[in-house]
Enzyme design. Structure first.
Site, PDB file in Angstrom:
ATOM      1  CE1 TYR A  58      11.839  30.876  29.744  1.00 13.83           C
ATOM      2  CE2 TYR A  58      13.325  32.453  28.735  1.00 13.83           C
ATOM      3  CZ  TYR A  58      12.360  32.146  29.678  1.00 13.83           C
ATOM      4  OH  TYR A  58      11.939  33.096  30.554  1.00 13.83           O
ATOM      5  CD  GLU A  60       7.683  28.929  29.345  1.00 16.37           C
ATOM      6  OE1 GLU A  60       6.891  28.680  28.429  1.00 16.37           O
ATOM      7  OE2 GLU A  60       7.729  30.029  29.917  1.00 16.37           O
ATOM      8  CG  ASP A 204       9.366  23.146  54.311  1.00 15.42           C
ATOM      9  OD1 ASP A 204      10.516  22.812  53.951  1.00 15.42           O
ATOM     10  OD2 ASP A 204       8.971  24.327  54.341  1.00 15.42           O
ATOM     11  CB  THR A 230      15.949  24.805  50.399  1.00 13.86           C
ATOM     12  OG1 THR A 230      16.540  24.223  51.568  1.00 13.86           O
ATOM     13  CG2 THR A 230      14.881  25.789  50.815  1.00 13.86           C
ATOM     14  CE  LYS A 233      16.813  27.120  53.947  1.00 10.27           C
ATOM     15  NZ  LYS A 233      15.494  27.314  54.580  1.00 10.27           N
ATOM     16  NE  ARG A 239      19.727  31.425  47.989  1.00 11.37           N
ATOM     17  CZ  ARG A 239      20.178  31.253  49.236  1.00 11.37           C
ATOM     18  NH1 ARG A 239      21.450  31.095  49.484  1.00 11.37           N
ATOM     19  NH2 ARG A 239      19.351  31.231  50.254  1.00 11.37           N
TER      20      ARG A 239
HETATM   21  C1  LIG Z   1      14.426  28.070  54.230  1.00 10.46           C
HETATM   22  C2  LIG Z   1      13.061  27.512  54.331  1.00 10.46           C
HETATM   23  C3  LIG Z   1      12.126  27.653  53.295  1.00 10.46           C
HETATM   24  C4  LIG Z   1      12.277  28.635  52.169  1.00 10.46           C
HETATM   25  O1  LIG Z   1      13.281  28.527  51.331  1.00 10.46           O
HETATM   26  P1  LIG Z   1      13.724  29.738  50.380  1.00 10.46           P
HETATM   27  O2  LIG Z   1      14.634  29.034  49.464  1.00 10.46           O
HETATM   28  O3  LIG Z   1      14.354  30.752  51.257  1.00 10.46           O
HETATM   29  O4  LIG Z   1      12.499  30.244  49.693  1.00 10.46           O
HETATM   30  C5  LIG Z   1      10.928  26.968  53.401  1.00 10.46           C
HETATM   31  N1  LIG Z   1      10.658  26.208  54.464  1.00 10.46           N
HETATM   32  C6  LIG Z   1      11.504  26.088  55.502  1.00 10.46           C
HETATM   33  C7  LIG Z   1      11.125  25.234  56.656  1.00 10.46           C
HETATM   34  C8  LIG Z   1      12.723  26.747  55.472  1.00 10.46           C
HETATM   35  O5  LIG Z   1      13.537  26.652  56.522  1.00 10.46           O
END
Ligand SMILES: *Cc1c(COP(=O)(O)O)cnc(C)c1O
Length: 428
Positions: A58, A60, A204, A230, A233, A239
């Protein structure tokens, strides 16, 4: 009484049923051409870091300011991850604790907006993400969301519409970023619109983070107040999520992630993120990112040559959207058939889709995973050929009566498996 013996069998012994399922998933990932644009293969090093004792701890709070003891190694690990993230993206500040992309986006909103504020983002059917204010998302429930889309004429981002909506609704924050948009994004133009309308700009880059890190897509970092992503990807990490921001937002972002939204950080993921950031700083990663873009363009050309329609006519990044409306095929049926043939991709809405979101007219195809396996532009003709054959097979059978026993499936699947089997899958 003596303590009972320390019984600690490995997974295979402790839980053969689960072990077997994971083994079969490994084989599935090895044997298929994985074209889901949001997925990838993490390296052995990244996978190794995720399966460590760090999951037991933990922590926090933030390095140097924790609510628990025993931070001798967790603090340096998180500091290393932060340092590398800042260096990789050239950012003032990094928060490496978000559990994933969606919580990172909610943290950005919690940091910069009040409940009920107006926010703006691209609509889901146009290629935006749920968390940019779509009605069923918390971001559409707790904020007043205005959604922009793409131009009807060319299916590209319509900056005139974005500006007009921003000036009309005066949002507190504007999202730029997408899950299914095949073209380069002009972050500077979005920053200009945000400035004109008095909004914060949140970028994002969940899908394109690896391309940004590899220098093959412009970076939003100089233009946006906050950048979320994220890590799993195109970036090829575990993840997880990451938030980058300007110095002036550092406190608000940190407070929003913890204690605003989350409890203890997932230290094993933090460590794996640090590994991924390190990998992304190597020259080989730049080569990878360039190859992703090269492969996407080559695959797009090969699909077009086979008479397949692409939304916007092609791609600048790692993904493309196939428009099946002129093939008389639903996306869901096509995706299912292709998956049975060993070509994994997902049905996706296309802009102005005449069909429903549950059975849309498009397929989303991305090359990050196959590029991680070492496929080059010269291999894209084979991949496009498999897609085309699968689509023809899908069109030749009745949607309702179709099963994976259909004649064309097993032979195509065998050829797919033989082809992709020649390219080793990282991490497996
Ligand atoms: C995949 C994605 C997310 C979310 O990611 P998670 O890890 O699935 O919660 C947010 N914004 C965009 C543009 C994405 O493609």
């Amino acid at each position: 009484m003596a303590g009972h013996a320390h019984h600690d069998p490995d997974l295979k012994t402790a839980d053969p049923e689960l072990f077997d399922l994971i083994e079969r998933e490994d084989a599935r990932q090895r044997d298929s051409i994985r074209l889901i644009a949001s997925e990838n293969y993490a390296s052995r090093a990244v996978l190794e870091a995720t399966g460590t004792s760090l999951t037991n701890k933990y922590a926090e709070g933030y390095p140097g300011r924790r609510y628990y003891e025993g931070m001798d190694f967790v603090d340096p690990i998180e500091r290393l991850a932060i340092k590398r993230a800042k260096q990789l993206f050239g950012a003032d500040h990094a928060n490496v604790q978000p559990y994933s992309g969606s919580p990172a986006n909610l943290a950005a909103l919690l940091a910069l907006c009040d409940p009920g504020d107006t926010i703006m983002g691209m609509s889901l059917p146009s290629g935006g993400h749920l968390t940019h204010g779509w009605k069923v998302s918390a971001t559409g429930i707790y904020y007043k969301a205005v959604q922009y889309g793409v131009r009807k004429s060319d299916r590209r981002l319509d900056l005139d519409q974005v500006r007009a909506l921003a000036l009309e609704h005066r949002p507190k924050l504007i999202w730029v970023g997408h899950s299914a948009y095949p073209r380069t994004v002009d972050f500077a133009a979005f920053a200009e619109i945000a400035k004109e309308s008095g909004a914060y700009l949140a970028a994002d880059i969940a899908h394109i983070a690896g391309l940004v890190a590899g220098g093959v897509h412009p970076s939003p970092v100089p233009h946006a107040d906050v950048v979320t992503t994220t890590t799993h990807k195109t970036l090829r990490g575990p993840r997880g999520g990451l938030i980058l921001c300007r110095k002036k937002h550092r406190k608000a972002i940190n407070k929003a992630v913890f204690p605003g939204l989350q409890g203890g950080p997932h230290n094993h993921s933090t460590a794996a993120k640090a590994v991924a950031f390190h990998e992304a700083m190597q020259p080989a990663f730049k080569t990878y990112a360039q190859q992703v873009v090269t492969n996407a363009k080559a695959l797009a050309e090969q699909l077009l040559a086979r008479g397949i329609t692409l939304v916007t006519g092609g791609t600048d990044n790692h993904l493309m959207l196939l428009d099946l409306t002129n093939r008389g095929l639903g996306g869901r049926h096509a995706a299912r058939v292709l998956n049975d043939c060993g070509v994994e991709l997902n049905a996706n809405s296309i802009p102005f889709d005449p069909r429903t979101p549950f059975d849309p007219s498009g397929l989303r195809v991305g090359v990050p995973s196959i590029t991680s396996r070492g496929l080059l532009a010269e291999h894209m003709a084979v991949v496009a050929g498999f897609i085309d054959e699968g689509l023809k097979g899908a069109a030749s059978v009745d949607t309702d009566g179709y099963t994976a026993e259909a004649d064309f499936v097993a032979p195509l699947r065998a050829r797919v498996q033989e082809f992709i089997g020649a390219f080793p899958a990282p991490g497996l």
